[in-house]
Write a protein that holds these residues in place. Structure first.
Motif, PDB file in Angstrom:
ATOM      1  N   MET A  52       1.900  -0.504  10.501  1.00 34.19           N
ATOM      2  CA  MET A  52       1.904  -1.268  10.354  1.00 34.19           C
ATOM      3  C   MET A  52       2.193  -2.299   9.289  1.00 34.19           C
ATOM      4  O   MET A  52       3.863  -3.856  10.005  1.00 34.19           O
ATOM      5  CB  MET A  52       0.728  -1.587  10.818  1.00 34.19           C
ATOM      6  CG  MET A  52       0.062  -1.260  12.326  1.00 34.19           C
ATOM      7  SD  MET A  52       1.100  -1.365  14.076  1.00 34.19           S
ATOM      8  CE  MET A  52       1.400  -2.957  14.322  1.00 34.19           C
ATOM      9  N   GLY A  53       2.958  -1.624   8.273  1.00 35.54           N
ATOM     10  CA  GLY A  53       3.973  -2.236   7.298  1.00 35.54           C
ATOM     11  C   GLY A  53       3.036  -1.623   5.769  1.00 35.54           C
ATOM     12  O   GLY A  53       2.546  -1.159   6.063  1.00 35.54           O
ATOM     13  N   ALA A  54       4.262  -2.452   5.022  1.00 33.78           N
ATOM     14  CA  ALA A  54       3.990  -1.851   3.788  1.00 33.78           C
ATOM     15  C   ALA A  54       4.786  -2.838   2.795  1.00 33.78           C
ATOM     16  O   ALA A  54       5.483  -3.751   3.206  1.00 33.78           O
ATOM     17  CB  ALA A  54       4.960  -0.519   3.665  1.00 33.78           C
ATOM     18  N   TYR A  55       4.236  -3.244   1.580  1.00 33.63           N
ATOM     19  CA  TYR A  55       4.949  -3.014   0.397  1.00 33.63           C
ATOM     20  C   TYR A  55       5.599  -2.017  -0.594  1.00 33.63           C
ATOM     21  O   TYR A  55       4.826  -1.021  -0.973  1.00 33.63           O
ATOM     22  CB  TYR A  55       4.192  -4.690   0.131  1.00 33.63           C
ATOM     23  CG  TYR A  55       3.511  -4.248  -0.776  1.00 33.63           C
ATOM     24  CD1 TYR A  55       1.398  -4.088   0.296  1.00 33.63           C
ATOM     25  CD2 TYR A  55       3.305  -4.299  -1.909  1.00 33.63           C
ATOM     26  CE1 TYR A  55       0.556  -3.674  -0.817  1.00 33.63           C
ATOM     27  CE2 TYR A  55       1.845  -3.969  -2.824  1.00 33.63           C
ATOM     28  CZ  TYR A  55       0.202  -3.296  -1.574  1.00 33.63           C
ATOM     29  OH  TYR A  55      -0.773  -3.712  -2.859  1.00 33.63           O
ATOM     30  N   SER A  56       6.221  -2.384  -1.315  1.00 33.43           N
ATOM     31  CA  SER A  56       6.537  -1.777  -2.352  1.00 33.43           C
ATOM     32  C   SER A  56       6.848  -2.863  -4.090  1.00 33.43           C
ATOM     33  O   SER A  56       7.688  -3.743  -3.539  1.00 33.43           O
ATOM     34  CB  SER A  56       7.357  -0.908  -1.738  1.00 33.43           C
ATOM     35  OG  SER A  56       8.038  -0.586  -3.146  1.00 33.43           O
ATOM     36  N   PRO A  57       6.641  -2.259  -5.124  1.00 36.17           N
ATOM     37  CA  PRO A  57       6.539  -1.384  -5.372  1.00 36.17           C
ATOM     38  C   PRO A  57       4.697  -1.868  -5.008  1.00 36.17           C
ATOM     39  O   PRO A  57       3.838  -2.942  -4.907  1.00 36.17           O
ATOM     40  CB  PRO A  57       5.984  -1.389  -7.085  1.00 36.17           C
ATOM     41  CG  PRO A  57       6.831  -2.684  -7.413  1.00 36.17           C
ATOM     42  CD  PRO A  57       7.002  -3.600  -6.253  1.00 36.17           C
ATOM     43  N   ALA A  58       3.835  -0.889  -5.516  1.00 39.45           N
ATOM     44  CA  ALA A  58       1.771  -0.962  -5.500  1.00 39.45           C
ATOM     45  C   ALA A  58       1.655  -0.722  -6.554  1.00 39.45           C
ATOM     46  O   ALA A  58       1.664  -0.116  -7.470  1.00 39.45           O
ATOM     47  CB  ALA A  58       1.957   0.212  -4.797  1.00 39.45           C
ATOM     48  N   ARG A  59       1.275  -2.025  -6.730  1.00 36.27           N
ATOM     49  CA  ARG A  59       0.963  -2.043  -8.721  1.00 36.27           C
ATOM     50  C   ARG A  59      -0.760  -1.260  -8.668  1.00 36.27           C
ATOM     51  O   ARG A  59      -0.655  -1.210 -10.225  1.00 36.27           O
ATOM     52  CB  ARG A  59       1.119  -3.849  -8.862  1.00 36.27           C
ATOM     53  CG  ARG A  59       2.624  -4.389  -8.636  1.00 36.27           C
ATOM     54  CD  ARG A  59       2.419  -5.526  -9.882  1.00 36.27           C
ATOM     55  NE  ARG A  59       4.145  -5.830  -9.758  1.00 36.27           N
ATOM     56  CZ  ARG A  59       5.489  -6.627  -8.672  1.00 36.27           C
ATOM     57  NH1 ARG A  59       4.319  -6.466  -7.829  1.00 36.27           N
ATOM     58  NH2 ARG A  59       6.473  -6.457  -9.222  1.00 36.27           N
TER      59      ARG A  59
END
Ligand code: AMP
Ligand code: GLY
Length: 419
Positions: free
Chosen positions: A223-230
């Motif tokens: 349903m969603g994501a972000y980058s980078p995964a710190r």
């Protein structure tokens, strides 16, 4: 170079958007594509299942390189068939794609190579499966063996739930399953390109698989994501490459089926370090929609190097900023989605700096309508996750899609840590 991109989702729109910026590109074709992809490519009515038709098209249009977006054509051996006739391709052959296509194949490889992953047992019948569940205790993880579009995994917290999942599974396909130990930790996804020998780390992301805010409700494709995964620190990323990805790539080469393409490692960051949950043999969707906006450089050149065996000669540079994408889905998803709902306001969202990738849209007599479960992936960047999140939701709020919905908390773990 003429390029053919296969697929029709938000992942493929993000790939088309980035490929279109390549100085090496002459013409971009996409099959079947979608109305968003049509801004960057000529859409072709061609089924990726019909390998002969894909090859004929490549010959007719002088296609030098094919980018395969989804997993099904990889598992079906399309990359092998294209390579056999001399067409370059991004994506692994049939056997190498078993890293995604068969959980049992991957778990056995991990066991042989000492790759950290949950303890497991492969089972072929209900009795054996029940016995295995008894051994692992609760919660227990039950996985159908083959491709299941994100729907093949049950995490059972009671014996009744476990049994119901087993009965349903063996009723449905009678085939094969993996029972495994439940791992505790936070999940992160690591992308690594490989040409079969060389590795090129290609960014990280964190996905949000549940349909509802606060990670509630049924699983979805994301349903969603972000980058980078710190949360995947440089040290943990290096461990994941050294302990998980490199031994996998070496093992595939050793058995005569080198993996060429992108290895998407779903990781659990446990107290003992990264552990492999699963591999995918293609980019994630919606993870691709947050990787592409951060990539500086020529995507076509980099993807071609995975096929040519020259990945050591290219590099990938990443913008420091965070990219965050919010999926707008059609009501009903992940069950049967409402089709045909009108969509407006994309221009306004993009004028504000967002990129709106089409995931499941159609053009109905010149009007844009919903045509799938996940409909749009609304992507924005920012100096922090909180800034990227605020920008993405400003864009979501300017989109007029009355039959759609979105989670309101994409990126919440990292926003809380940034606090
Ligand atoms: P998969 O399709 O293998 O990615 O599994 C779907 C989701 O189930 C993963 O993203 C995890 O959230 C969860 N999962 C799978 N395997 C495990 C495990 N061994 N322990 C805990 N969670 C798991
Ligand atoms: N977003 C999860 C996947 O692409 O498999």
């Amino acid at each position: 170079m003429n390029v053919l991109l296969l697929g029709s989702g938000g992942r493929e729109h993000a790939l088309a958007w980035k490929l279109a910026q390549s100085p090496r590109l002459t013409r971009l074709f996409a099959a079947p594509g979608n109305p968003g992809i049509a801004a960057h490519a000529t859409l072709v009515d061609l089924s990726p299942d019909d390998h002969r038709a894909v090859i004929d098209f490549c010959r007719r249009e002088h296609i030098g390189f094919v980018v395969i977006g989804p997993e099904a054509p990889l598992v079906a051996g399309l990359a092998d068939n294209l390579r056999a006739v001399g067409v370059g391709v991004f994506g692994p052959g049939k056997v190498a794609a078993q890293l995604e296509g068969s959980k049992g194949f991957t778990k056995d490889l991990c066991a042989r190579e000492n790759i950290p992953t949950a303890r497991y047992e492969r089972v072929h019948a209900l009795d054996g499966a029940r016995a295995a569940v008894g051994e692992f205790g609760l919660p227990v993880v039950i996985k159908a063996d083959g491709l299941a579009a994100g729907k093949g995994v049950t995490i059972a917290t009671t014996a009744e739930e476990a049994d119901a999942a087993l009965v349903a599974l063996f009723d449905a396909n009678g085939a094969e399953a993996v029972i495994e130990e439940f791992l505790e930790g936070e999940e992160a996804s690591l992308f690594v390109l490989t040409d079969g020998t060389h590795l090129l780390p290609f960014g990280s992301a964190q996905d949000h698989k549940r349909v509802g805010d606060g990670d509630t409700g049924p699983n979805t494709g994301g349903m969603g994501a972000y980058s980078p995964a710190r949360v995947l620190t440089p040290e943990l990323e290096q461990r994941a490459i050294d302990e998980i990805v490199r031994p996998t790539v070496q093992a595939m080469a050793r058995i005569g089926h080198p993996f060429q393409g992108v290895l998407y490692a779903g990781l659990m960051l446990t107290a003992d370090g990264p552990s492999l949950i699963e591999y995918n043999a293609r980019f994630g969707d919606p993870e691709c929609e947050v990787l592409m906006p951060r990539l500086d450089g020529d995507l076509l050149e980099i993807l071609m190097a995975t096929d040519a065996g020259t990945l050591d000669a290219v590099s990938a540079a990443w913008r420091e900023e965070t990219a965050l994408t919010v999926v707008m889905a059609a009501s009903g998803y992940p069950g049967t989605p409402d089709r045909g709902g009108a969509i407006g306001g994309i221009g306004t969202a993009e004028a504000g700096g967002a990129i709106v990738f089409h995931a499941g849209t159609a053009d109905r007599d010149g009007a844009l309508v919903a045509n799938g479960g996940r409909v749009l992936a609304v992507t924005a960047t920012g100096a922090t996750v909180a800034e990227a999140q605020a920008a993405a939701y400003r864009a979501v709020d300017s989109i007029d899609f009355p039959t759609g919905f979105a989670r309101r908390d994409i990126g919440w773990r990292e926003v809380a840590r940034e606090g």
